[in-house]
Scaffold this active site. Structure first.
Site, PDB file in Angstrom:
ATOM      1  N   CYS A   1      66.252  85.798  -7.147  1.00  0.00           N
ATOM      2  CA  CYS A   1      66.108  84.447  -6.452  1.00  0.00           C
ATOM      3  C   CYS A   1      66.620  84.554  -4.952  1.00  0.00           C
ATOM      4  O   CYS A   1      67.909  85.090  -5.028  1.00  0.00           O
ATOM      5  CB  CYS A   1      66.198  83.121  -7.003  1.00  0.00           C
TER       6      CYS A   1
ATOM      7  N   ARG B   1      64.650  91.260  -2.024  1.00  0.00           N
ATOM      8  CA  ARG B   1      65.186  90.898  -3.408  1.00  0.00           C
ATOM      9  C   ARG B   1      64.078  90.655  -4.596  1.00  0.00           C
ATOM     10  O   ARG B   1      64.875  90.861  -5.800  1.00  0.00           O
ATOM     11  CB  ARG B   1      66.200  89.651  -3.507  1.00  0.00           C
TER      12      ARG B   1
ATOM     13  N   TRP C   1      62.214  83.871  -8.484  1.00  0.00           N
ATOM     14  CA  TRP C   1      61.892  84.950  -9.438  1.00  0.00           C
ATOM     15  C   TRP C   1      61.773  84.250 -11.070  1.00  0.00           C
ATOM     16  O   TRP C   1      62.949  84.119 -11.217  1.00  0.00           O
ATOM     17  CB  TRP C   1      62.656  86.085  -9.416  1.00  0.00           C
TER      18      TRP C   1
ATOM     19  N   ASN D   1      69.863  79.148  -7.458  1.00  0.00           N
ATOM     20  CA  ASN D   1      69.757  80.482  -8.019  1.00  0.00           C
ATOM     21  C   ASN D   1      70.656  80.527  -9.367  1.00  0.00           C
ATOM     22  O   ASN D   1      71.759  79.839  -9.297  1.00  0.00           O
ATOM     23  CB  ASN D   1      70.406  81.612  -7.161  1.00  0.00           C
ATOM     24  N   GLY D   2      70.159  81.104 -10.118  1.00  0.00           N
ATOM     25  CA  GLY D   2      71.227  81.367 -11.517  1.00  0.00           C
ATOM     26  C   GLY D   2      70.481  80.812 -12.674  1.00  0.00           C
ATOM     27  O   GLY D   2      69.182  80.293 -12.504  1.00  0.00           O
TER      28      GLY D   2
ATOM     29  N   GLU E   1      66.637 110.258 -13.012  1.00  0.00           N
ATOM     30  CA  GLU E   1      66.593 109.372 -11.716  1.00  0.00           C
ATOM     31  C   GLU E   1      64.943 109.607 -11.119  1.00  0.00           C
ATOM     32  O   GLU E   1      64.349 108.779 -10.734  1.00  0.00           O
ATOM     33  CB  GLU E   1      67.432 109.790 -10.739  1.00  0.00           C
TER      34      GLU E   1
ATOM     35  N   LYS F   1      62.304 106.823 -10.640  1.00  0.00           N
ATOM     36  CA  LYS F   1      61.667 106.582  -9.415  1.00  0.00           C
ATOM     37  C   LYS F   1      60.192 106.603  -9.469  1.00  0.00           C
ATOM     38  O   LYS F   1      59.502 105.800  -8.693  1.00  0.00           O
ATOM     39  CB  LYS F   1      62.218 107.607  -8.526  1.00  0.00           C
TER      40      LYS F   1
ATOM     41  N   GLU G   1      58.730 103.313 -11.389  1.00  0.00           N
ATOM     42  CA  GLU G   1      58.933 102.196 -10.610  1.00  0.00           C
ATOM     43  C   GLU G   1      58.054 101.892  -9.558  1.00  0.00           C
ATOM     44  O   GLU G   1      57.524 100.878  -9.270  1.00  0.00           O
ATOM     45  CB  GLU G   1      60.475 101.583 -10.646  1.00  0.00           C
TER      46      GLU G   1
ATOM     47  N   HIS H   1      62.415 119.780 -29.592  1.00  0.00           N
ATOM     48  CA  HIS H   1      62.658 118.931 -30.623  1.00  0.00           C
ATOM     49  C   HIS H   1      61.957 117.694 -30.632  1.00  0.00           C
ATOM     50  O   HIS H   1      62.331 116.708 -31.426  1.00  0.00           O
ATOM     51  CB  HIS H   1      64.180 118.546 -30.644  1.00  0.00           C
TER      52      HIS H   1
ATOM     53  N   LYS I   1      65.192  93.586  -6.474  1.00  0.00           N
ATOM     54  CA  LYS I   1      66.236  94.508  -6.067  1.00  0.00           C
ATOM     55  C   LYS I   1      67.505  94.094  -6.745  1.00  0.00           C
ATOM     56  O   LYS I   1      68.215  95.022  -7.108  1.00  0.00           O
ATOM     57  CB  LYS I   1      66.417  94.209  -4.351  1.00  0.00           C
TER      58      LYS I   1
END
Ligand code: AGP
Length: 607
Positions: free
Chosen positions: A2, A27, A73, A97-98, A480, A484, A487, A503, A602
């Protein structure tokens, strides 16, 4: 996640609020809204992009000299207009926010007082609580101060009321909030990017602070209600760094900015050598005590830490463990106070990493270092030592330049610990500094491979699954790479240490499974080659990122792209580039939203 903006000015603040919200879009959010005061409260909220809310605000002719805005969000309650902020209670308007942890008990109490709820959010509790205390206190600032004392959890809030249209109140606990100081106008925001269009003079609020903003000034009160001065700084974030410029996407821009981001980060190391001073005032004293390293981070930052484990053990000869922050914080860990807790975070706000640090501290870990890209953010402020990477603002949700600059910071830490422990000869130090000096150029060479990578992306685009393989220090680069591509392209990808293939995961390999291999000419190359044979023998198609010194050629089902030369110990940094480019171009080919992938944010400021 948010984002908050707020403004009080002589001019109409709607354009500022909306510009600020647009700068916070990166964000991650799913709805947005603003409220401005004129004769009453004019509130506009929409699910979807800020642009839709902006169009609605223009159509409705929203205007006012004081107002607040928010990108939400969803956490408590679905993605709906009634759940979007701002929330109103009578003449009070709030953005938040929070997460308010005691919202259930407060909700019941407020219901008993006669309040009704229009949303499923925890934020509406704050609006009603402030409204309630406005009746008893008669003054907005005092009402906010009373209300926040009853909130458990994390918050940054902005509050206005038609009762006092010459006042904007902000407060924070556990979530960032800063004040932007203009000429005859003042602002609040959760992120500096949202005030830069108006001012670069900023004041970061401390935990528990409440701030009253008027046209002619700002007053800050600490958690005990005492008036207090907070330092005013000139932000070093430039507005240009937040613009796309000639690029199509922020991720593209940030991938190509890496030579500069690395050079900027390395500059301080080349100036000082591997000196404790790079990590802050107390660092000599702290780093000399270190007998081991415990790294805590999430996502891409965790993979940076996973590379660092190899460097710290190899170069500094110190034991090093790396753990996902969200796991560590709930584990009954056995503390060794002589271990340095290293948190890695681009944003400096990631809640799991912050909580993992606090947990480590509660276990008696007093030696802490934060590697972070955002100045004055929460995690470095809670750490004894800090190394700021100089990547500049990273807007794309997919981390790129933050990752490679984190690697430089971690390599520098490994070499510094080695030097302090008498494990680094002058020749080795010279060689490592030289490797750092060469690194931006080697990364530029890797970027020049882009035309070769694009055709690979076209072959990847129709796939549903992919495997990424690496060994040793390059295994985290495979991880990584898989993150990438997941996402931003939504292709399911898994990374394995190549030796692990037989395995289990080898069962997945057939003609439909592309297998990306990170195979530079390091000490494990022969082992990796054997693993590649295992894939080829089952019909899997290999896409190999190698270097000129890895001696093997293309053949049927084996495609190879080579960086110009093997760069030695810093090779993971160089090999991060092609996997970024492969993801970016595959996303373009699939038409996904590169900078704002679905469901992601983000800065992950909730659990
Ligand atoms: C990276 O591409 C991701 N978006 C994500 O994994 C990120 O690295 C993670 O959320 C940690 O963020 P931080 O570095 O800001 O703490």
């Amino acid at each position: 996640m948010c984002g908050i903006v707020g403004a009080i000015a002589q001019r109409d603040v709607v354009a500022h609020l909306i510009d600020g919200l647009k700068r916070l879009e990166y964000r991650g959010y799913d709805s947005s809204g603003i409220a401005v005061l004129n004769d009453g409260i004019h509130r506009v909220r929409r699910v979807g992009r800020v642009a839709e809310m902006e169009a609605a605000a223009a159509e409705e002719g929203a205007h006012g000299h004081v107002g607040i805005g928010h990108t939400r969000w969803a956490t408590h309650g679905g993605v709906t207009e009634p759940n979007a902020h701002p929330h109103v209670s009578g003449d009070v308007v709030v953005v938040h926010n929070g997460i308010i942890e005691n919202h259930e008990s407060q909700r019941q109490r407020l219901r008993d007082l006669g309040y009704t709820f229009e949303s499923q959010t925890d934020t509406e509790v704050i609006a009603h609580l402030v409204h309630h205390y406005l009746q008893t206190e008669g003054e907005l600032l005092a009402a906010v101060q009373r209300a926040v004392r009853e909130l458990d959890g994390a918050y940054a809030i902005g509050v206005v009321s038609t009762r006092q249209p010459d006042l904007l109140v902000g407060a924070r606990m556990g979530c960032p909030l800063l004040v932007g100081l203009g000429e005859g106008e003042n602002f609040i925001a959760s992120d500096v990017s949202a005030v830069l269009a108006a001012t670069r003079r900023v004041m970061f609020l401390e935990e528990g602070d409440v701030v009253a903003l008027r046209l002619d000034g700002v007053q800050v009160f600490d958690r005990d209600g005492a008036a207090i001065e907070r330092a005013v700084r000139l932000s070093d974030v430039s507005l240009a760094s937040l613009e796309l410029g000639p690029y199509n996407h922020f991720m593209q821009k940030e991938i190509h900015e890496q030579p500069k981001a690395l050079a900027d980060t390395i500059e301080q190391v080349l100036e000082q050598g591997f000196s404790p001073a790079l990590f802050g005032d107390e660092s000599g004293e702290v780093l000399r005590q270190v007998e081991g390293v415990q790294i805590l981070a999430c996502g891409t930052s965790f993979y940076a830490g996973s590379v660092a484990k190899y460097w710290i053990e190899r170069i500094a000869k110190l034991p090093c463990t790396v753990e996902i922050a969200s796991e560590y914080r709930y584990r009954e860990a056995v503390a060794n106070p002589k271990y340095l807790i290293v948190t890695i975070s681009q944003s400096g706000e990631t809640l799991d990493t912050m909580e993992a640090l606090k947990y480590a501290q509660s276990l008696g870990h007093d030696l802490s270092l934060s590697i972070c890209n955002v100045r004055e953010s929460a995690i470095p402020r809670a750490s004894r030592l800090v190394f700021y990477t100089r990547a500049g603002a990273e807007i794309g949700v997919a981390s790129t330049k933050a990752f490679t600059t984190q690697l430089v910071a971690l390599f520098t830490l490994a070499a510094t610990l080695a030097k302090l422990g008498g494990k680094l000869s002058a020749d080795e130090e010279h060689a490592h500094l030289d490797a750092l000096r060469q690194l931006p150029g080697s990364v530029q060479h890797a970027l020049n491979l882009e035309p070769q990578i694009k055709p690979w992306a076209d072959r990847f685009a129709p796939k549903h699954h992919a495997l990424y393989l690496g060994r040793g220090v390059h295994y985290p680069i495979a991880m990584e790479g898989a993150l990438k591509i997941k996402e931003i392209t939504y292709i399911h990808a898994e990374a394995y240490a190549a030796g692990e293939l037989k395995h289990g995961p080898l069962a997945l390999v057939d003609e439909e499974m592309p297998v990306v291999v990170i195979a530079p000419n390091d000490s494990l190359l022969e082992k990796v080659k054997s693993n590649m044979q295992e894939v080829r023998a089952r019909g899997g198609e290999l896409f190999v990122f190698a270097d000129l010194d890895s001696h093997f050629g293309e053949s049927d089902g084996v495609h190879v792209i080579r960086t110009p030369r093997h760069v030695g110990v810093l090779s993971p940094v160089v090999h991060a580039i092609p996997v970024q480019l492969l993801s970016y171009h595959t996303a373009l080919a699939r038409g996904t939203d590169v900078d704002k992938p679905r469901n992601l944010a983000k800065s992950v400021t909730v659990e």
